[in-house]
Motif scaffolding. Structure first.
Motif, PDB file in Angstrom:
ATOM      1  N   ILE A 160       0.878  -1.164   0.000  1.00 55.90           N
ATOM      2  CA  ILE A 160       0.000   0.000   0.000  1.00 55.90           C
ATOM      3  C   ILE A 160       0.914   1.211   0.000  1.00 55.90           C
ATOM      4  O   ILE A 160       1.848   1.287   0.802  1.00 55.90           O
ATOM      5  CB  ILE A 160      -0.888   0.014   1.260  1.00 55.90           C
ATOM      6  CG1 ILE A 160      -2.002  -1.028   1.142  1.00 55.90           C
ATOM      7  CG2 ILE A 160      -1.470   1.403   1.502  1.00 55.90           C
ATOM      8  CD1 ILE A 160      -2.861  -1.153   2.394  1.00 55.90           C
ATOM      9  N   ALA A 161       0.674   2.152  -0.937  1.00 54.82           N
ATOM     10  CA  ALA A 161       1.400   3.423  -0.930  1.00 54.82           C
ATOM     11  C   ALA A 161       0.353   4.527  -0.752  1.00 54.82           C
ATOM     12  O   ALA A 161      -0.520   4.694  -1.597  1.00 54.82           O
ATOM     13  CB  ALA A 161       2.172   3.620  -2.237  1.00 54.82           C
ATOM     14  N   VAL A 162       0.436   5.214   0.373  1.00 50.72           N
ATOM     15  CA  VAL A 162      -0.515   6.302   0.620  1.00 50.72           C
ATOM     16  C   VAL A 162       0.105   7.589   0.083  1.00 50.72           C
ATOM     17  O   VAL A 162       1.263   7.911   0.415  1.00 50.72           O
ATOM     18  CB  VAL A 162      -0.822   6.437   2.122  1.00 50.72           C
ATOM     19  CG1 VAL A 162      -1.914   7.483   2.342  1.00 50.72           C
ATOM     20  CG2 VAL A 162      -1.264   5.103   2.709  1.00 50.72           C
ATOM     21  N   ASN A 163      -0.623   8.281  -0.778  1.00 50.48           N
ATOM     22  CA  ASN A 163      -0.143   9.559  -1.332  1.00 50.48           C
ATOM     23  C   ASN A 163       0.386  10.427  -0.190  1.00 50.48           C
ATOM     24  O   ASN A 163      -0.310  10.636   0.804  1.00 50.48           O
ATOM     25  CB  ASN A 163      -1.334  10.251  -2.024  1.00 50.48           C
ATOM     26  CG  ASN A 163      -0.908  11.491  -2.801  1.00 50.48           C
ATOM     27  OD1 ASN A 163       0.049  12.174  -2.439  1.00 50.48           O
ATOM     28  ND2 ASN A 163      -1.622  11.773  -3.881  1.00 50.48           N
ATOM     29  N   PRO A 164       1.644  10.920  -0.313  1.00 53.46           N
ATOM     30  CA  PRO A 164       2.224  11.719   0.769  1.00 53.46           C
ATOM     31  C   PRO A 164       1.346  12.929   1.118  1.00 53.46           C
ATOM     32  O   PRO A 164       1.368  13.393   2.264  1.00 53.46           O
ATOM     33  CB  PRO A 164       3.570  12.177   0.193  1.00 53.46           C
ATOM     34  CG  PRO A 164       3.901  11.186  -0.865  1.00 53.46           C
ATOM     35  CD  PRO A 164       2.598  10.695  -1.422  1.00 53.46           C
ATOM     36  N   ALA A 165       0.551  13.400   0.159  1.00 59.85           N
ATOM     37  CA  ALA A 165      -0.312  14.563   0.409  1.00 59.85           C
ATOM     38  C   ALA A 165      -1.674  14.154   0.966  1.00 59.85           C
ATOM     39  O   ALA A 165      -2.519  15.001   1.243  1.00 59.85           O
ATOM     40  CB  ALA A 165      -0.507  15.348  -0.893  1.00 59.85           C
ATOM     41  N   CYS A 166      -1.896  12.856   1.128  1.00 56.40           N
ATOM     42  CA  CYS A 166      -3.186  12.360   1.627  1.00 56.40           C
ATOM     43  C   CYS A 166      -3.389  12.780   3.074  1.00 56.40           C
ATOM     44  O   CYS A 166      -2.438  12.806   3.865  1.00 56.40           O
ATOM     45  CB  CYS A 166      -3.207  10.832   1.526  1.00 56.40           C
ATOM     46  SG  CYS A 166      -4.693  10.042   2.159  1.00 56.40           S
ATOM     47  N   LYS A 167      -4.630  13.116   3.422  1.00 59.59           N
ATOM     48  CA  LYS A 167      -4.971  13.405   4.825  1.00 59.59           C
ATOM     49  C   LYS A 167      -4.601  12.190   5.688  1.00 59.59           C
ATOM     50  O   LYS A 167      -4.996  11.076   5.348  1.00 59.59           O
ATOM     51  CB  LYS A 167      -6.483  13.676   4.899  1.00 59.59           C
ATOM     52  CG  LYS A 167      -7.025  13.968   6.288  1.00 59.59           C
ATOM     53  CD  LYS A 167      -6.915  15.432   6.628  1.00 59.59           C
ATOM     54  CE  LYS A 167      -7.363  15.813   8.026  1.00 59.59           C
ATOM     55  NZ  LYS A 167      -8.361  14.988   8.678  1.00 59.59           N
ATOM     56  N   ASP A 168      -3.859  12.421   6.757  1.00 62.23           N
ATOM     57  CA  ASP A 168      -3.507  11.352   7.712  1.00 62.23           C
ATOM     58  C   ASP A 168      -2.700  10.220   7.067  1.00 62.23           C
ATOM     59  O   ASP A 168      -2.864   9.053   7.443  1.00 62.23           O
ATOM     60  CB  ASP A 168      -4.771  10.740   8.339  1.00 62.23           C
ATOM     61  CG  ASP A 168      -5.499  11.725   9.247  1.00 62.23           C
ATOM     62  OD1 ASP A 168      -4.812  12.494   9.939  1.00 62.23           O
ATOM     63  OD2 ASP A 168      -6.743  11.721   9.247  1.00 62.23           O
TER      64      ASP A 168
END
Lengths: 395, 395
Positions: free
Chosen positions: B257-265
């Protein structure tokens, strides 16, 4: 919405982690070889050579179908068959392929087994001292975990307390023998008494009570210790096994669930485990690891060092005045701390570069765990640290 | 109590399984080489040699700590770092280790991501045709899956219908591009329009709508196809990747899983994933496989055969009068059946030893899926079977 139930689990910083972090800092300062790290249950003995050989042979194949393909969600047929045959050969019970479900280690097995046989509102009982991760495994099914207080005389089952806690809501009981953290093995007497009580209560309540037997340490049993195969005592037993400790491969996430062939709905439970996998996106344990363990199914790594370490530590610690029930297996020992507060005791031990784990989170305050899965020469070097620590309490 | 919710999932025998079973029977009679098995999405190209080499090197170690030890629950640090650096290098986004969570394939990634950002009562939207296992992944979080009808003109998003289905209860949207089963890749225009709509709705509703992007086919994109990296369009994107198809190792259960660095939390979501693992007894993906993929992070197996197969089939099928949107990637093709009932059509195809999958379970009745991840010579031999099948409908 961010799932608050999981966010809240993050809040609590564990004492174990605090101790591990201190240890890591000390290792940077004085070198890891001078830190007596008894905090982690990581197997230290070399991986079984036959497993390594088989793994290399399998890894050499570039055919995705033969080695690296999807496994059926219940596990690779030939692997399930070999597990069943091995159990049959060793324990004389009529396991067949359809009683076996391949899982990602005992953790995955326990979580699957609990989801299969408990529903919201059920009660699940276990016995202190117990592995604290049973809490999330049970709670996430919607059931509630109840913990029978420890019998600190010998860490066998406290039947008086257990019987008081049995209610018609109890649908599963978790046991772990050989036990983490006590190192104790349940005796034939204990298992007979347990089976009789559960059978009586099943009749009384008119429903099954499944015995979920957590057995990652089954192969680490010391000389002359009575360690019978648990499922032989009780029909409705679901055995959760892991190869992590027997082969020294905890990171490769491989184990199995074996449902007693005489268990109510045995094959159904295995099939339900496959459906549970769908809900959590768990397709199967790694195929190459399944294929490799199947080829060494009756073998283990050389586990003898654990008994050597146990004897050295047990002799020294009891000489120093520690109160400790002699372990029958595993690579854990579970002495009483030298003060009432085991957390304070373990923090004091850090002064001597001893990383010990207080047993509060195992449901047994006042005790501490020594995970002696480290090289014997390091165990020997650590004795002086224990001596100095004990000395402090004589002042 | 036996968990009825899972028992009920067992009842339904799938058409896909029925077809696979028929195929297995035919294979016994006439040999598997004469059964044109287009039913399964099993990668067929050889495993990347560099992966095999690395795996052998790792397997040769008998040190349980170095190779076979427990991974931290978020994944091995050095592996997470290499994944982040690769994404940064390739897509110019500021991924760091703390945005990466190692999972057991895209399935595990989706199930974790959904548990992290949805709660009971939430609505999750996806687009037909869609992978039917999204149903259990979503339902088991307590959320409800809503499916936007297919835009059969080009299998891009049907925005008119999508907008009608958006409500303040929607907290996540799942997309899959390149798509199983249509083979279609979402265009830059589609992704821009999607991002704009979701941003507008986030403002209107006053809460995040997470875009969960299921990308196991990211590396199988055909020549001259516009296939931008999805997370660049929308901040609250959680990318679920698998190495199953890019390296031909679906059984080894490895992805991230890669969460967008700009994603909330963003970092919180990764940490929550670690807690979700605790509840399901999933400790980590296999350590040796994590270590091996990290060494070949920017490479893929030779995937060119899929485009070769696609072109052969697309040309023949459109010549035969099938209506089919040309795939932009994957190893799937998604033509309209030659009768309204795609199940009847696929059953008729069995007469010619063609195993095809009707798309009813993908939420798109009347269509069927061809999984052309089989050798090219077999694709060529199958053309005559398609001709005979089409012939039947001309009578």
């Amino acid at each position: 919405m961010i799932a608050e139930e999981y966010k809240q689990m993050l809040g609590k910083k564990s004492v174990i982690r605090e101790i591990a972090e201190y240890g890591a800092e000390r290792a940077k300062e004085i070198g890891y070889e001078h830190v007596f790290d008894y905090s982690l249950g990581n197997p230290s003995v070399p991986v079984l050579q036959a497993f390594t050989d088989k793994l290399i042979e399998l890894a050499s194949s570039s055919d995705p179908g033969a080695v690296h393909g999807y496994s059926p969600s219940l596990g690779i047929d030939s692997v399930r068959e070999k597990v069943a045959q091995s159990l049959k050969r060793r324990f004389g019970m009529d396991y067949q392929k359809e009683h076996i479900f391949m899982v990602s280690g005992a953790a995955g097995g326990l979580a699957h087994a609990l989801r299969a046989v408990t529903v919201k509102g059920d009660e699940v009982i276990t016995f202190a001292p117990y592995f604290p991760e049973y809490d999330p495994y049970v709670n996430k099914t919607g059931a509630v975990l109840k913990v029978v207080p420890a019998n600190t005389a010998d860490f066998q089952i406290n039947f008086t307390e257990f019987e008081k806690m049995l209610t018609p809501n109890v649908t599963a009981v978790i046991i772990n023998s050989p036990n983490n953290p006590s190192g104790i093995v349940y005796s034939t007497d204990t298992l007979k008494q347990l089976a009789q009580l559960l059978q009586d209560k099943e009749k009384e309540y008119g429903h099954e009570i499944y015995l979920i037997s957590d057995e990652p340490y089954r192969e680490i049993v010391f000389k002359n210790v009575d360690a019978p195969y648990i499922a032989t005592f009780y029909q409705n037993t679901i055995t959760c096994y892991s190869f992590s400790k027997s082969l020294s491969i905890p990171g490769e996430r491989i184990g199995y669930i074996a449902v007693n062939p005489a268990c109510k709905d045995a094959a159904l439970i295995v099939n339900i485990c496959g459906q549970i996998s769908r809900g959590i996106g768990h397709n199967c344990p790694p195929s190459i690891i399944q294929l490799a363990i199947a080829e060494v199914i009756d073998m283990t790594a050389d586990l003898s060092v654990y008994e050597t370490n146990m004897n050295i530590l047990y002799n020294e610690l009891t000489n120093l005045g520690f109160s400790c029930v002699k372990p029958g297996g595993t690579f854990y020992m579970f002495p009483k701390a030298l003060e009432d507060d085991a957390v304070a005791f373990c923090k004091r031990a850090l002064k001597y570069n001893l990383l010990l784990v207080p047993a509060d989170s195992f449901g047994c305050p006042g005790y501490f765990r020594i995970a002696y899965c480290i090289p014997t020469e390091k165990v020997e070097r650590s004795l002086n640290a224990f001596r100095k620590l004990a000395e402090e309490y004589k002042k």
